[in-house]
Design an enzyme around this catalytic site. Structure first.
Site, PDB file in Angstrom:
ATOM      1  N   GLU A 278       0.851  -1.191   0.000  1.00  0.00           N
ATOM      2  CA  GLU A 278       0.000   0.000   0.000  1.00  0.00           C
ATOM      3  C   GLU A 278       0.883   1.236   0.000  1.00  0.00           C
ATOM      4  O   GLU A 278       1.856   1.309   0.756  1.00  0.00           O
ATOM      5  CB  GLU A 278      -0.887   0.081   1.257  1.00  0.00           C
ATOM      6  N   GLU A 334     -13.657   5.426   0.209  1.00  0.00           N
ATOM      7  CA  GLU A 334     -14.517   4.470   0.912  1.00  0.00           C
ATOM      8  C   GLU A 334     -15.155   5.162   2.121  1.00  0.00           C
ATOM      9  O   GLU A 334     -14.488   5.422   3.118  1.00  0.00           O
ATOM     10  CB  GLU A 334     -13.699   3.251   1.345  1.00  0.00           C
ATOM     11  N   LYS A 337     -15.084   3.882   6.122  1.00  0.00           N
ATOM     12  CA  LYS A 337     -13.868   3.636   6.899  1.00  0.00           C
ATOM     13  C   LYS A 337     -13.878   4.572   8.107  1.00  0.00           C
ATOM     14  O   LYS A 337     -14.071   5.774   7.965  1.00  0.00           O
ATOM     15  CB  LYS A 337     -12.615   3.889   6.053  1.00  0.00           C
ATOM     16  N   GLU A 343      -8.946   8.983   6.082  1.00  0.00           N
ATOM     17  CA  GLU A 343      -9.192   7.544   5.943  1.00  0.00           C
ATOM     18  C   GLU A 343     -10.212   7.249   4.843  1.00  0.00           C
ATOM     19  O   GLU A 343     -10.181   6.188   4.232  1.00  0.00           O
ATOM     20  CB  GLU A 343      -9.696   6.955   7.267  1.00  0.00           C
TER      21      GLU A 343
END
Length: 476
Positions: A278, A334, A337, A343
């Site tokens: 990542e 997203e 999260k 985040e």
């Protein structure tokens, strides 16, 4: 240069040639994996496209590899119709059972690999996700079972004649006790001998990769005065020289990667190849989260792809010319999260599939050829008051539950909302929730409270109160 630093540097240089020799055996595989920039496909959102649509979007991006955080059957079946390399993951909560029982590992492989392989081009099985970042007693049991679980998964694959799927585990930078300067890279004392040593032995023995989740955004944003933004974005004309090794660095990512190489070297394993499981840069975030914007995200990811797809490979100062398989984080923003705003804002695409910014995963397009992006206003810290209010259109039933939670921790949090109180009117769930969110956040922010409330809250610099009702705020 100190005698130890000279020894370490010499050891690393000598092992670099050894690394090249060892690497030549797997060079074709490593180069093939590294030349295909991958994308992390997370699904923590309630507004994301279907797996079918998502895979088509991944193909449109010209990504070469997709990393899943599970082994979802629908997604794996759909991927069989593509040329994408695929990485799947064993959940953290299954590591103990698999580590203790070969039959459990056999069952996992039979369920999550055999129905799809080789039509689906699975290349990596990752056991767990950042497990060393958690340290409860239960987590430490997972630590102890990590390498046994990895070994049993390999045994199961080999028993079925599968030799081209590598097994690894992604770790975060917090596995290191020290990472700067790079030559000081050292694993934490609590994991170095009991976890890292057997892990490195396993990776070395199976010709696998050390998978690393590495985000230059975090060290830069923690200290933006001493860590220059251009250095984090691969845009700097300045350099940093490691005082122990004399190696010269032109970007923050290389420093972080080399600190892991030095940490492995100190445990006697200088040749294990790196893979970046990542990395990325947030395109937005909370008001106080400096540098989280579209321009910086586009700049980081575009320059990263350029670096990692260079031919011949660039490697890092400690490992010149070594290819590094790399996965960008992430495909989508997203919205479910938890945590701070960043985040939920690492995506390259919006949930409707439209690009947040243009990007070329092949690395062939000139960075200067992309269109202009909005000039950011948050590359310097925000100074002022911030409130936490209910998001527009939030479900009233959910707001009511969040209101009860915010008011239930401390009697003082919502005292002003009592009948006859200065903030009682107007009597609406949205008004009361907004006051409660602001009051709770102001009261407990120093205890890591976030202005999130399961996605029902947002930060604002506009005072939501009035002359009668003064909303508590956070001063930045």
């Amino acid at each position: 240069m100190s005698p130890f630093a000279l020894f370490l540097f010499t050891f690393l240089v000598l092992s670099s040639s050894c690394f090249s020799a060892i690497g030549s055996q797997n060079n074709r595989t490593v180069l093939a994996l590294a030349s295909r920039i991958g994308i992390n496909y997370g699904k923590l959102g309630n507004n994301l496209p279907s797996p079918y649509q998502s895979i088509n979007l991944i193909k449109t991006l010209k990504a070469g590899h997709v990393k899943l955080y599970d082994a979802d059957p629908e997604t794996l079946k759909l991927l069989s119709k593509t040329n994408l390399y695929v990485t799947i993951m064993v959940p953290n909560n299954q590591i103990i059972s698999i580590g203790a029982d070969q039959a459990a590992a056999d069952n996992w492989v039979a369920t999550n690999v055999l129905p799809y392989y080789p039509q689906t081009r699975i290349r990596f099985v990752l056991v767990g996700n950042e497990i060393l970042s958690y340290n409860t007693d239960q987590d430490k049991q997972i630590w102890a079972n990590l390498v046994p679980a990895m070994r049993k998964v390999v045994n199961s694959l080999r028993a079925r004649g599968i030799h081209n799927i590598k097994v690894g585990t992604p770790l975060a930078m917090d596995a290191l006790r020290s990472s700067f300067p790079p030559s000081s890279g050292t694993f934490r004392e609590d994991i170095a001998v009991p976890v890292m040593l057997p892990l490195l032995k396993f990776l070395n023995g199976t010709n696998s990769f050390f998978f690393l989740d590495v985000y230059p955004y975090f060290p830069w944003s923690t200290d933006p005065v001493n860590n220059h933004l251009d250095f984090a974005l691969f845009e700097s004309n300045s350099t940093y020289t490691d005082p122990q090794t004399g190696l010269v660095y032109t970007n923050l990512l290389d420093q972080m990667l080399d600190s892991v190489i030095y940490a492995m070297t100190k445990l006697g394993y200088p040749n294990i190849p790196l893979a970046i499981s990542e990395t990325g840069w947030p395109n937005s975030g909370d008001i106080h989260e400096i540098g989280a914007n579209i321009l910086n995200a586009a700049t980081y990811n575009r320059n990263l792809i350029k670096k990692m797809t260079a031919n011949p490979p660039l490697g890092t100062p400690a490992r010149r010319g070594s290819p590094i398989p790399t996965f960008l984080f992430s495909l989508f923003n997203e919205n479910q999260k938890p945590g701070s705003g960043t985040e939920r804002h690492w995506g390259i695409l919006n949930p409707d599939g439209t690009p947040i910014y243009d990007i070329d995963f092949s690395g062939t397009r000139s960075v200067s050829s992309f269109g202009t992006l909005p000039k950011p206003s948050n590359n310097v810290p925000f100074k002022g008051n911030v409130w936490c209010v209910a998001v527009d259109g939030a479900d009233e039933a959910e707001l009511g539950l969040a209101l009860n939670f915010a008011c239930g921790r401390n009697n003082e949090t919502c005292a002003a909302l009592a009948p006859g109180g200065e903030c009682y009117a107007p009597v609406t769930v949205t008004w009361h929730a907004s006051y409660a969110f602001s009051s709770y956040w102001a009261q407990f922010r120093n205890q890591s409270s976030q202005c999130y409330f399961n996605g029902l809250a947002r930060e604002t610099t506009i005072n939501p109160g009035n002359e009668r009702c003064k909303f508590p705020s956070v001063t930045l």
